[in-house]
Design a protein around this motif. Structure first.
Motif, short mmCIF file in Angstrom:
data_model
loop_
_atom_site.label_atom_id
_atom_site.label_comp_id
_atom_site.label_asym_id
_atom_site.label_seq_id
_atom_site.Cartn_x
_atom_site.Cartn_y
_atom_site.Cartn_z
N SER A 376 26.87 -9.78 -70.24
CA SER A 376 27.50 -9.95 -71.81
C SER A 376 26.61 -9.60 -72.88
CB SER A 376 28.18 -11.22 -71.84
OG SER A 376 27.24 -12.39 -71.98
N ARG A 377 25.29 -9.57 -72.62
CA ARG A 377 24.12 -9.38 -73.75
C ARG A 377 23.48 -8.22 -73.47
NH1 ARG A 377 21.31 -15.08 -74.09
NH2 ARG A 377 21.35 -14.57 -71.99
N THR A 378 23.82 -7.42 -72.52
CA THR A 378 22.67 -6.38 -72.15
C THR A 378 23.39 -5.15 -71.42
OG1 THR A 378 21.15 -7.97 -71.38
CG2 THR A 378 20.58 -5.67 -71.00
N VAL A 379 23.26 -4.01 -71.99
CA VAL A 379 23.69 -2.85 -71.24
C VAL A 379 22.46 -1.77 -70.50
CG1 VAL A 379 25.61 -2.52 -72.62
CG2 VAL A 379 23.59 -1.38 -73.33
N ARG A 398 16.98 -1.20 -70.64
CA ARG A 398 17.76 -2.09 -70.80
C ARG A 398 17.90 -2.43 -72.16
NH1 ARG A 398 18.03 -6.06 -67.04
NH2 ARG A 398 17.92 -7.66 -68.81
N VAL A 399 19.06 -2.52 -72.96
CA VAL A 399 19.16 -2.85 -74.25
C VAL A 399 20.18 -3.94 -74.60
CG1 VAL A 399 20.39 -1.22 -76.36
CG2 VAL A 399 19.27 0.00 -74.45
N PRO A 400 19.65 -4.69 -75.44
CA PRO A 400 20.57 -6.11 -75.81
C PRO A 400 21.73 -5.24 -76.65
CG PRO A 400 18.13 -6.27 -76.44
CD PRO A 400 18.31 -4.92 -75.88
N THR A 401 22.99 -5.87 -76.51
CA THR A 401 24.12 -5.48 -76.97
C THR A 401 23.98 -5.88 -78.57
OG1 THR A 401 25.14 -7.35 -76.37
CG2 THR A 401 25.43 -5.52 -75.11
#
Length: 408
Positions: A376-379, A398-401
């Motif tokens: 839910s917090r990472t793409v 890895r990118v925090p949403t």
């Protein structure tokens, strides 16, 4: 169905050294196979490095998450050159820590001296991984196929295979060309990039695969050399978990305005499909086009229209609908309008009508990409990049949403 055990890697020790060097060159932390990483606190890793593991280069990334959270990164492993035709295998690496480290290279689809590629993976409701890909003879170039200069056996053919153990082993590739390719189509490509499983009530669990093709110019046409205007896009769909397939929506109007090509899809919160395509050298504004389907991919609401708020070169891109209340639609692709460079994430808060930049991943050369939601917090973004050219590595970020979603 017979099960094919994938082959293991070549030269893993050499790969670790090359990957470390590539990570440092890209400004990413050295998250390589075997490196200690705690609690998914890495930012980037480099699963594929050109010149390693017996391949001249790696291209055409696709990424999907298995039911347990195992991450699967697919690519084309190219022998001899980076050419789109030749001896090309479809390869895979798996990650059990969210893309911080990667296991050994596996060969999933090998056609001997010929070409296997254009991975389009998707996870079914039951947890099966389904993978579509395409095959053609090594000597059959895209241009030759579009001109109709090759036999049906040498031309692009469509295959499907599956894994019931999260990518450890795979079924033998099964040909579905008769179901997936119309008689008058010449060129053909699945994806590339992840496919979609629908969750809306109307077509729940349907698998939808964006694909593209070309049609033959009319008899006696003077369009030889301008075959790009005969590109088209279509969707494949399956309502039985990938056992059988049908051709859905098609847009192949050869007017030279929007030349639909490599496409990507996302299911919107209202159940519609949003479709975005590489506009291949038509006269429309910009290099992207988009449309919608309101019936699970069977038809289009309108033909593809220009999407001029997505600025970038002529190249493949990826879309992903983030989860959560009022979560935006996400797009990955190079942002330099004149060259394949500056991999950038863009967001849309109006279901694809307009787009704006959200986060530039780098200013380096960059090419194809694919998106996956890790939690839910990472793409995650799997993309081609390098210090001096876009095809030196396939890198995972890895990118925090929280860095993408507008505050408030």
């Amino acid at each position: 169905m017979s099960v094919m055990t994938v082959r293991s890697p070549r030269s893993m020790i050499a790969l670790a050294g090359v990957t470390l060097a590539a990570s440092l060159a890209l400004g990413a932390p050295p998250a390589t196979a075997g490196a200690p990483v705690g609690g998914h606190r890495c930012d980037a890793s480099v699963p594929f490095v050109s010149g390693a593991e017996g391949y001249t280069g790696f291209r055409i990334p696709a990424v999907v998450t298995a039911r347990s959270g195992i991450l699967l990164a697919f690519a084309e492993g190219r022998h001899g050159s980076l050419s789109d035709a030749g001896n090309i295998d479809l390869v895979l690496k798996r990650s059990s820590d969210g893309g911080c480290t990667w296991g050994p290279l596996q060969v999933v689809h090998d056609r001997g001296p010929d070409t296997a590629g254009n991975p389009a993976p998707v996870l079914t409701a039951g947890g099966r991984l389904v993978l579509l890909s395409t095959v053609n003879a090594a000597a059959a170039s895209e241009a030759a196929i579009m001109r109709g200069e090759v036999t049906a056996e040498q031309s692009r053919r469509v295959f499907v295979q599956h894994s019931d153990d999260e990518g450890v082993t795979w079924s033998a590739p099964r040909e579905i060309t008769g179901q997936a390719k119309a008689q008058n189509w010449r060129w053909y490509a699945t994806g590339p990039g992840h496919a979609v499983r629908l969750v809306g009530a109307a077509h729940r669990h349907r698998l939808v695969v964006p694909a593209n093709h070309s049609i033959a110019p009319p008899a006696g046409s003077a369009d030889l050399g301008t075959e790009a205007k005969y590109y088209g896009g279509h969707l494949l769909y399956s309502d039985d978990g990938g056992e059988s397939w049908q051709i859905g929506a098609v847009d192949d109007n050869p007017n030279g305005y929007v030349n639909v090509n490599e496409s990507t899809a996302a299911e919107l919160p209202d159940g519609r499909l949003y479709l975005n395509t590489r506009e291949h050298n038509g006269s429309a504004p910009g290099n992207r086009a988009d449309t919608y389907s309101a019936d699970g991919g069977e038809t289009l609401v309108l033909p593809y229209r220009p999407q001029a708020t997505l600025v970038g070169p002529v190249v493949q891109g990826s879309v992903l609908q983030l989860t959560g209340p009022k979560a935006p639609l996400l797009f990955s692709g190079p942002a330099d309008p004149a060259s394949r460079a500056a991999m950038t994430l863009r967001i849309s808060t109006d279901q694809g009508a307009t787009w704006r930049p959200a986060l530039a991943l780098s200013g380096l050369p960059a090419g194809y990409s694919d998106l996956v939601q890790l939690d839910s917090r990472t793409v995650g973004v799997l993309y081609e990049t390098g210090s001096f050219g876009p095809y030196e590595t396939i890198t995972f970020r890895r990118v925090p949403t929280g860095e993408l979603i507008p505050r408030g």
